[in-house]
Write an enzyme that holds these catalytic residues in place. Structure first.
Site, mmCIF file in Angstrom:
data_model
loop_
_atom_site.group_PDB
_atom_site.id
_atom_site.type_symbol
_atom_site.label_atom_id
_atom_site.label_comp_id
_atom_site.label_asym_id
_atom_site.label_seq_id
_atom_site.Cartn_x
_atom_site.Cartn_y
_atom_site.Cartn_z
ATOM 1 N N GLU A 50 14.091 -40.620 5.139
ATOM 2 C CA GLU A 50 15.100 -41.520 5.939
ATOM 3 C C GLU A 50 14.793 -40.809 7.651
ATOM 4 O O GLU A 50 15.782 -40.467 8.266
ATOM 5 C CB GLU A 50 16.438 -41.251 5.703
ATOM 6 N N GLU B 142 17.382 -45.400 -3.152
ATOM 7 C CA GLU B 142 18.543 -44.701 -3.054
ATOM 8 C C GLU B 142 19.774 -45.493 -3.158
ATOM 9 O O GLU B 142 20.018 -46.537 -2.425
ATOM 10 C CB GLU B 142 18.625 -43.498 -2.009
HETATM 11 C C1 GAL Z 1 20.552 -40.381 1.967
HETATM 12 C C2 GAL Z 1 19.708 -39.441 1.891
HETATM 13 C C3 GAL Z 1 19.831 -38.597 0.655
HETATM 14 C C4 GAL Z 1 21.302 -38.023 0.188
HETATM 15 C C5 GAL Z 1 22.241 -39.493 0.409
HETATM 16 C C6 GAL Z 1 23.404 -39.335 0.174
HETATM 17 O O1 GAL Z 1 21.034 -40.606 3.403
HETATM 18 O O2 GAL Z 1 18.436 -39.796 1.969
HETATM 19 O O3 GAL Z 1 18.966 -37.416 0.702
HETATM 20 O O4 GAL Z 1 21.808 -37.056 1.393
HETATM 21 O O5 GAL Z 1 21.991 -39.964 1.760
HETATM 22 O O6 GAL Z 1 24.092 -40.535 0.332
#
Ligand code: GAL
Length: 682
Positions: A155, A311
């Site tokens: 990210e 994610e």
């Molecule tokens: C994203 C990040 C992850 C985790 C996740 C939690 O922004 O890439 O590592 O922190 O959020 O929602």
């Protein structure tokens, strides 16, 4: 930068899995993890995203033993790896030995170690160390059969998207020199004769740190561009190493949906597979509408190719002020929404819920209660369902409407000083326009302002503040060839150096739109103004303009009150086989739907009774269509009839209209070319 030919992820199934942090668990737990992953249908795992300090415990000393074991273990269970280069978090030793690696904020404050992403994107020390690690990982695991995809950093820009440190200042100067060639060129482009800012050399320029008053807008917007480019350069440098060592393996970095700070058009050019992290807020009943636009961008970043949801939260996150869980069925619905919009899989953050650290309250596929947790049951069920959707893998989404996203305009219009109004926000407008298309039943792709526009029939341009002649030409050609183009207010205002276009707005779009803007009339806070359109009065938001139409431009709506009363608010100008519409106000929800209904009708694009709870999106391979019917509402309803169709999830015939529970989904396979997304729900 050369645009690489996309390589494919090495995975012969829709991806299912998530981020895995085995470092946070004793090794005995790993075996249980692998067993449960198999039980859940997991076939792809992302790691070791934040493990740099374990992989390189001391400068130049490598320890891959743990990672070797975990990768081998997963591979023994048939699970592949989205292998992170682990460069998102420099170890403490690097930061303490080289404090200059730490980023600064605009006030000149150095941001301390103790979180993650503690690096300045322009730091040569950081880059060198990161590339060393990337190379070591590529050399060690490049031939491993489990390696499916490279996951570069994590990210970009999540915590640190802009840095104002001395190293960034040097990098900014080099970037400016390459852009303007000479200091005289920069002085002219930036208009430094205003407020006595002329520079004698690039050395005199600092990044726009907190200053005595408003900062030169050209500098501000160039710094946005530069900062996006600085991270892109860092990304590209890792990509170059990976391509050199493992030329066959696809590369990605996970995006953050519609993220203002990085020009994702440029980032997508540097990678093979677009991946996105999506966190729609379960507490927001309209979050799925915004999600649809984000996913429209993701598939469009590589001309409609499938992308991957890398994610999402199984239930609650831990970083909002109030973190509401997903209701039963909501995670499944949101997952299948992403697949509907072209994602070839569903991945989560994270596999096992953390016991410590800032994310211990963040949900996981396997929650604190382990196999007894609700998220575990839903995780297993979704893994099984996904296997039934295998036929959709590789297919593409049908969309007749596209929305233009242009980062130069986004940065320009959201400057925090010296604008006609601070209330006009690009993303808010884009979402409002998209929401109207959503309610009318149309999925929306996203396009660059200079095209290509594919075979879309309607192009929505909520705002194009910084328009160029090249973009105007592309938009002109789109209309001439039969397209319906709708441009929103405060467009065509400046060039890419923040200089107002000669003769005023809409600058290079003037002939195409057939209007001239005399003055901007933003709404004062709490102010009201209405527009009459087709016999109905709609309230406006944020913005208004005094425009004057050219001969031959039709006026379709007028302001109904206040200082702008009777002046045009919506115009249309025929051009070639199409038409260019101009909207001179921010409109309320009903008003936006009324405008887009008229535009869609002119384009021959179907509309339905407005509905924000029902979403219908079709993926196709040309022979078979896969129509996803998603009930985002909390009321049961019936899906439209799709004769000849079968629901892949249940095997039920869709000819009579399928019952959909609250948050229910059907994925109907049927012979291609039926306009399924135009049918009214039964
Ligand atoms: C994203 C990040 C992850 C985790 C996740 C939690 O922004 O890439 O590592 O922190 O959020 O929602």
């Amino acid at each position: 930068m050369t645009i690489p030919a996309p390589r494919s992820i090495r995975l012969d199934a829709l991806a299912y899995g998530g981020d895995y942090n085995p470092d946070q668990w004793p090794e005995e737990v790993w075996a249980e993890d692998a067993r449960l992953m198999v039980e859940a249908g997991v076939n792809l795992v992302t790691l070791p995203v934040f493990s740099w300090p374990l992989l390189e415990p001391e400068p130049g000393v490598w320890d891959f033993a743990g990672l070797d074991r975990v990768i081998d273990l997963l591979w023994e269970h048939g699970i592949k790896i989205d292998l992170a280069t682990a460069t998102a978090t420099p170890p403490a030793w690097l930061v303490r030995e080289h404090p200059e690696v730490l980023p600064w904020n605009a006030d000149g404050v150095r941001l301390e170690f103790g979180s993650r992403q503690s690096y300045c994107p322009s730091s040569p020390v950081f880059r060198e160390a990161a590339l060393r690690l990337t190379r070591a990982l590529a050399e060690r695991y490049g031939e491993h059969p489990a390696l499916a995809l490279w996951h570069v950093s994590n990210e970009y820009g999540d915590h640190v998207a802009r840095c104002w440190c001395p190293e960034s200042a040097r990098h900014f100067r080099r970037w400016l020199e390459a852009r303007y060639g000479s200091i005289a060129g920069l002085n002219e482009a930036w208009g430094t004769s205003c407020w006595g800012q002329n520079y004698l050399s690039f050395d005199q320029i600092e990044p726009p740190r907190t200053a005595t008053g408003p900062i030169n807008p050209a500098e501000v917007v160039d710094f946005e561009r530069f900062s996006s480019d600085a991270l892109l350069e860092l990304f590209q440098s890792e990509v170059d190493v990976l391509r050199e060592v493992t030329p066959e393996i696809a590369v990605t970095t996970n995006f953050m949906s519609l993220f203002r700070e990085l020009d994702y058009w440029r980032f997508a050019d540097a990678e093979d597979l677009v991946t996105d992290d999506a966190y729609p807020d379960p507490a927001d009943a309209r979050a799925h509408v915004g999600a649809a636009l984000n996913y429209g961008l993701m598939r469009s970043l590589k001309e409609g190719r499938p992308w991957l949801l890398l994610e999402q939260a199984p239930s609650a996150v831990s970083w909002r002020d109030v973190n509401v869980p997903k209701a039963p069925g909501q995670m499944r619905l949101g997952s299948l929404q992403a697949v509907a919009h072209g994602s070839d899989g569903v991945m989560f953050f994270q596999w096992r819920q953390a016991k410590f650290g800032p994310e211990k309250f963040h949900s996981a596929m396997l929650g604190h209660r382990g196999e007894r947790s609700r998220t575990w049951r839903e995780t297993k069920a979704l893994g099984a369902e996904l296997r039934r959707l295998e036929p959709v893998r590789g297919t593409r989404v049908r969309a007749e409407v596209a929305l233009v996203a242009d980062w130069d305009s986004w940065w320009g219009v959201t400057q925090t000083e010296s604008m006609p109004s601070q209330r006009l926000d690009w993303l808010t407008e884009a979402r409002a326009w998209h929401a109207a298309a959503f309610a009318l039943g149309q999925p929306v792709d996203v396009a660059r302002a200079a095209g290509p526009f594919g075979d879309h029939r309607v192009l929505l341009v909520p705002n194009l503040y910084a328009a160029t002649a090249e973009q105007a030409e592309a938009l002109d050609a789109f209309v001439a060839a039969g397209g319906q183009l709708v441009v929103g207010p405060f467009s065509g205002v400046v060039d890419h150096c923040e200089q107002v276009h000669e003769g005023g707005a809409p600058g290079p779009l003037r002939d195409l739109l057939g209007v001239e803007v005399d003055e901007w009339w933003p709404l004062p806070d709490g102010g009201q103004r209405t527009v009459e359109l087709g016999g109905r009065v709609h309230s406006t938001r944020v913005w208004g303009e005094w425009i004057e139409p050219a001969d031959g431009t039709e006026v379709l709506a007028r302001f109904a009150d206040g200082d702008l009363a009777a002046l045009p608010a919506l115009t249309r100008r025929a051009h070639g086989a199409g038409a260019a519409w101009y909207l001179a106000a921010g409109l309320d929800e009903q008003g936006m739907r009324a405008v887009l209904s008229a535009v869609f009708t002119a384009a021959g694009v179907a509309i339905r009774e407005p509905d924000t709870a029902l979403e219908i999106v079709t993926r196709t391979d040309g022979a078979t269509d896969y129509t996803f019917v998603l009930n985002h509402g909390r009321e049961a309803r019936t899906a439209p009839r799709i004769p000849g169709g079968t629901d892949l999830l249940t095997g039920v015939d869709a000819g009579a209209g399928l019952p959909l529970d609250a948050f229910g989904v059907a994925v109907v396979a049927h012979p291609a070319n039926r306009p399924a997304n135009t049918e009214r729900p039964a």
